[in-house]
Design a protein around this motif. Structure first.
Motif, PDB file in Angstrom:
ATOM      1  N   ASP A 100       5.940  -8.118   1.294  1.00  0.00           N
ATOM      2  CA  ASP A 100       5.959  -8.528   2.699  1.00  0.00           C
ATOM      3  C   ASP A 100       4.861  -7.815   3.495  1.00  0.00           C
ATOM      4  OD1 ASP A 100       8.118 -10.163   2.128  1.00  0.00           O
ATOM      5  OD2 ASP A 100       9.615  -8.796   3.003  1.00  0.00           O
ATOM      6  N   PHE A 101       4.691  -6.526   3.220  1.00  0.00           N
ATOM      7  CA  PHE A 101       3.651  -5.744   3.887  1.00  0.00           C
ATOM      8  C   PHE A 101       2.274  -6.321   3.544  1.00  0.00           C
ATOM      9  CE2 PHE A 101       0.560  -2.342   4.138  1.00  0.00           C
ATOM     10  CZ  PHE A 101       0.891  -1.672   5.305  1.00  0.00           C
ATOM     11  N   ALA A 102       2.037  -6.578   2.261  1.00  0.00           N
ATOM     12  CA  ALA A 102       0.744  -7.110   1.814  1.00  0.00           C
ATOM     13  C   ALA A 102       0.462  -8.463   2.467  1.00  0.00           C
ATOM     14  CB  ALA A 102       0.715  -7.222   0.293  1.00  0.00           C
ATOM     15  N   LYS A 103       1.500  -9.273   2.609  1.00  0.00           N
ATOM     16  CA  LYS A 103       1.335 -10.575   3.260  1.00  0.00           C
ATOM     17  C   LYS A 103       1.012 -10.399   4.744  1.00  0.00           C
ATOM     18  CE  LYS A 103       3.552 -15.033   3.829  1.00  0.00           C
ATOM     19  NZ  LYS A 103       4.727 -15.853   3.554  1.00  0.00           N
ATOM     20  N   ALA A 104       1.714  -9.496   5.409  1.00  0.00           N
ATOM     21  CA  ALA A 104       1.491  -9.255   6.836  1.00  0.00           C
ATOM     22  C   ALA A 104       0.080  -8.755   7.114  1.00  0.00           C
ATOM     23  CB  ALA A 104       2.521  -8.258   7.370  1.00  0.00           C
ATOM     24  N   TYR A 105      -0.491  -7.989   6.174  1.00  0.00           N
ATOM     25  CA  TYR A 105      -1.839  -7.440   6.341  1.00  0.00           C
ATOM     26  C   TYR A 105      -2.896  -8.312   5.663  1.00  0.00           C
ATOM     27  CZ  TYR A 105      -0.420  -3.190   8.698  1.00  0.00           C
ATOM     28  OH  TYR A 105       0.054  -2.298   9.631  1.00  0.00           O
ATOM     29  N   ASP A 106      -2.473  -9.455   5.134  1.00  0.00           N
ATOM     30  CA  ASP A 106      -3.383 -10.413   4.507  1.00  0.00           C
ATOM     31  C   ASP A 106      -4.194  -9.772   3.365  1.00  0.00           C
ATOM     32  OD1 ASP A 106      -4.275 -13.020   4.266  1.00  0.00           O
ATOM     33  OD2 ASP A 106      -5.988 -12.697   5.592  1.00  0.00           O
ATOM     34  N   ILE A 107      -3.521  -8.936   2.570  1.00  0.00           N
ATOM     35  CA  ILE A 107      -4.193  -8.269   1.453  1.00  0.00           C
ATOM     36  C   ILE A 107      -4.392  -9.275   0.331  1.00  0.00           C
ATOM     37  CG2 ILE A 107      -4.014  -6.449  -0.284  1.00  0.00           C
ATOM     38  CD1 ILE A 107      -2.353  -4.830   1.740  1.00  0.00           C
ATOM     39  N   GLY A 108      -5.650  -9.524  -0.014  1.00  0.00           N
ATOM     40  CA  GLY A 108      -5.980 -10.484  -1.068  1.00  0.00           C
ATOM     41  C   GLY A 108      -6.295  -9.831  -2.399  1.00  0.00           C
ATOM     42  N   TYR A 109      -6.513  -8.539  -2.393  1.00  0.00           N
ATOM     43  CA  TYR A 109      -6.824  -7.834  -3.640  1.00  0.00           C
ATOM     44  C   TYR A 109      -5.526  -7.443  -4.350  1.00  0.00           C
ATOM     45  CZ  TYR A 109      -6.443  -3.966  -0.239  1.00  0.00           C
ATOM     46  OH  TYR A 109      -6.039  -3.112   0.752  1.00  0.00           O
ATOM     47  N   PRO A 110      -5.596  -7.129  -5.647  1.00  0.00           N
ATOM     48  CA  PRO A 110      -4.376  -6.761  -6.373  1.00  0.00           C
ATOM     49  C   PRO A 110      -3.699  -5.536  -5.769  1.00  0.00           C
ATOM     50  CG  PRO A 110      -6.198  -7.114  -7.890  1.00  0.00           C
ATOM     51  CD  PRO A 110      -6.769  -7.142  -6.508  1.00  0.00           C
ATOM     52  N   VAL A 111      -2.385  -5.620  -5.676  1.00  0.00           N
ATOM     53  CA  VAL A 111      -1.567  -4.509  -5.194  1.00  0.00           C
ATOM     54  C   VAL A 111      -0.562  -4.172  -6.286  1.00  0.00           C
ATOM     55  CG1 VAL A 111       0.120  -3.730  -3.484  1.00  0.00           C
ATOM     56  CG2 VAL A 111      -1.821  -5.134  -2.760  1.00  0.00           C
ATOM     57  N   LEU A 112      -0.522  -2.914  -6.656  1.00  0.00           N
ATOM     58  CA  LEU A 112       0.418  -2.416  -7.654  1.00  0.00           C
ATOM     59  C   LEU A 112       1.304  -1.367  -7.008  1.00  0.00           C
ATOM     60  CD1 LEU A 112      -2.090  -2.071 -10.625  1.00  0.00           C
ATOM     61  CD2 LEU A 112      -0.522  -3.963 -10.160  1.00  0.00           C
ATOM     62  N   LEU A 113       2.419  -1.075  -7.644  1.00  0.00           N
ATOM     63  CA  LEU A 113       3.350  -0.075  -7.121  1.00  0.00           C
ATOM     64  C   LEU A 113       3.418   1.118  -8.054  1.00  0.00           C
ATOM     65  CD1 LEU A 113       4.474  -2.936  -6.070  1.00  0.00           C
ATOM     66  CD2 LEU A 113       6.530  -1.665  -5.616  1.00  0.00           C
ATOM     67  N   LEU A 114       3.403   2.284  -7.470  1.00  0.00           N
ATOM     68  CA  LEU A 114       3.628   3.525  -8.198  1.00  0.00           C
ATOM     69  C   LEU A 114       5.016   3.982  -7.785  1.00  0.00           C
ATOM     70  CD1 LEU A 114       2.575   5.763 -10.034  1.00  0.00           C
ATOM     71  CD2 LEU A 114       1.525   6.815  -8.021  1.00  0.00           C
ATOM     72  N   LYS A 115       6.003   3.598  -8.581  1.00  0.00           N
ATOM     73  CA  LYS A 115       7.401   3.835  -8.213  1.00  0.00           C
ATOM     74  C   LYS A 115       7.825   5.285  -8.393  1.00  0.00           C
ATOM     75  CE  LYS A 115       9.148  -0.728  -9.411  1.00  0.00           C
ATOM     76  NZ  LYS A 115      10.164  -1.424 -10.182  1.00  0.00           N
ATOM     77  N   ASP A 116       7.398   5.881  -9.485  1.00  0.00           N
ATOM     78  CA  ASP A 116       7.879   7.219  -9.845  1.00  0.00           C
ATOM     79  C   ASP A 116       6.735   8.227  -9.862  1.00  0.00           C
ATOM     80  OD1 ASP A 116      10.494   6.213 -10.345  1.00  0.00           O
ATOM     81  OD2 ASP A 116       9.809   5.498 -12.298  1.00  0.00           O
ATOM     82  N   ASN A 117       7.035   9.426  -9.451  1.00  0.00           N
ATOM     83  CA  ASN A 117       6.099  10.553  -9.555  1.00  0.00           C
ATOM     84  C   ASN A 117       4.775  10.334  -8.839  1.00  0.00           C
ATOM     85  OD1 ASN A 117       7.989  11.923 -11.199  1.00  0.00           O
ATOM     86  ND2 ASN A 117       7.257  10.771 -12.971  1.00  0.00           N
ATOM     87  N   GLY A 118       4.788   9.599  -7.736  1.00  0.00           N
ATOM     88  CA  GLY A 118       3.563   9.368  -6.975  1.00  0.00           C
ATOM     89  C   GLY A 118       2.867  10.642  -6.553  1.00  0.00           C
ATOM     90  N   PRO A 119       3.586  11.590  -5.916  1.00  0.00           N
ATOM     91  CA  PRO A 119       2.926  12.830  -5.513  1.00  0.00           C
ATOM     92  C   PRO A 119       2.341  13.604  -6.705  1.00  0.00           C
ATOM     93  CG  PRO A 119       4.962  12.568  -4.308  1.00  0.00           C
ATOM     94  CD  PRO A 119       4.941  11.488  -5.365  1.00  0.00           C
ATOM     95  N   ASP A 120       3.041  13.607  -7.821  1.00  0.00           N
ATOM     96  CA  ASP A 120       2.523  14.310  -8.996  1.00  0.00           C
ATOM     97  C   ASP A 120       1.223  13.687  -9.480  1.00  0.00           C
ATOM     98  OD1 ASP A 120       4.651  16.079  -8.997  1.00  0.00           O
ATOM     99  OD2 ASP A 120       5.811  14.929 -10.447  1.00  0.00           O
ATOM    100  N   LEU A 121       1.170  12.357  -9.531  1.00  0.00           N
ATOM    101  CA  LEU A 121      -0.052  11.688  -9.969  1.00  0.00           C
ATOM    102  C   LEU A 121      -1.190  11.972  -9.001  1.00  0.00           C
ATOM    103  CD1 LEU A 121      -1.546   9.824 -11.939  1.00  0.00           C
ATOM    104  CD2 LEU A 121      -0.858   7.912 -10.475  1.00  0.00           C
ATOM    105  N   LEU A 122      -0.918  11.907  -7.703  1.00  0.00           N
ATOM    106  CA  LEU A 122      -1.967  12.189  -6.723  1.00  0.00           C
ATOM    107  C   LEU A 122      -2.526  13.600  -6.913  1.00  0.00           C
ATOM    108  CD1 LEU A 122      -0.501  10.525  -3.514  1.00  0.00           C
ATOM    109  CD2 LEU A 122      -2.348   9.687  -4.958  1.00  0.00           C
ATOM    110  N   LYS A 123      -1.656  14.551  -7.170  1.00  0.00           N
ATOM    111  CA  LYS A 123      -2.106  15.929  -7.414  1.00  0.00           C
ATOM    112  C   LYS A 123      -2.960  16.005  -8.664  1.00  0.00           C
ATOM    113  CE  LYS A 123       1.797  18.008  -4.999  1.00  0.00           C
ATOM    114  NZ  LYS A 123       3.072  18.725  -5.133  1.00  0.00           N
ATOM    115  N   GLN A 124      -2.552  15.320  -9.714  1.00  0.00           N
ATOM    116  CA  GLN A 124      -3.327  15.319 -10.952  1.00  0.00           C
ATOM    117  C   GLN A 124      -4.682  14.658 -10.768  1.00  0.00           C
ATOM    118  OE1 GLN A 124      -0.860  13.369 -13.862  1.00  0.00           O
ATOM    119  NE2 GLN A 124       0.528  15.105 -14.050  1.00  0.00           N
ATOM    120  N   LEU A 125      -4.785  13.774  -9.795  1.00  0.00           N
ATOM    121  CA  LEU A 125      -6.032  13.062  -9.530  1.00  0.00           C
ATOM    122  C   LEU A 125      -6.906  13.763  -8.491  1.00  0.00           C
ATOM    123  CD1 LEU A 125      -4.665   9.412  -9.586  1.00  0.00           C
ATOM    124  CD2 LEU A 125      -6.158  10.503 -11.287  1.00  0.00           C
TER     125      LEU A 125
END
Length: 166
Positions: A100-125
């Motif tokens: 719904d958010f992607a539709k509201a912002y008219d996002i045409g590029y691929p959108v994926l979800l990082l459901k688990d451990n998002g903060p950990d991945l961001l730190k690793q990156l």
């Protein structure tokens, strides 16, 4: 005795380079991240290997993310024509809400979800505080060539496209 000294000196020489390698995360962390598509099905960034990428981590509740997404959307066609793939990665476990958010912002590029451990991945990156938004520029070799914490302006997006399309 001389052999032990030689082994010690070699180990001493290699130790700093090993420590540096650990500080600079490799693309395997990024391309192996457990992601889902907007239908909630497993997805992987590996399908984009070999392409220059702009990977933007965001969340629906993040004000700076909401500010930058229209600028990314506005430059998406230009990115595509330059051979650059834009991928949005939402830190969220609710595919319907992100869709719904992607539709509201008219996002045409691929959108994926990082459901688990998002903060950990961001730190690793390379994002020690796991702040959002966070954008990675990845070259054709799959190497992270630039990181940006904070909202990107339209000019930043243009520069990012130029930087990775070379």
């Amino acid at each position: 005795m001389m052999m032990n000294l030689r082994a010690f000196l070699i180990a001493l020489f290699l130790l700093p380079s090993c420590a540096f390698a650990q500080q600079q995360p490799g693309p395997e962390i990024l391309f192996g991240a457990p992601l889902a598509d907007l239908a909630g099905q497993p997805a992987a960034l590996a399908r984009f290997r070999g392409q220059p990428l702009i990977i933007n981590f965001w969340a629906r509740w993040c004000g700076p993310c909401q500010t930058e997404i229209p600028d990314i959307v506005a430059e998406y066609a230009r990115a595509q024509s330059a051979g650059v793939q834009v991928v949005g990665i939402a830190l969220d476990d609710k595919p319907d809400a992100v869709r719904d958010f992607a539709k509201a912002y008219d996002i045409g590029y691929p959108v994926l979800l990082l459901k688990d451990n998002g903060p950990d991945l961001l730190k690793q990156l390379g994002n020690p505080k796991a702040g959002l938004p966070y954008t990675l520029l990845v070259n054709r070799k799959g190497e992270i060539v630039e990181r940006k914490l904070g909202a990107m302006s339209r000019a930043d997006v243009v520069s990012a496209v130029d930087a990775v399309s070379k």
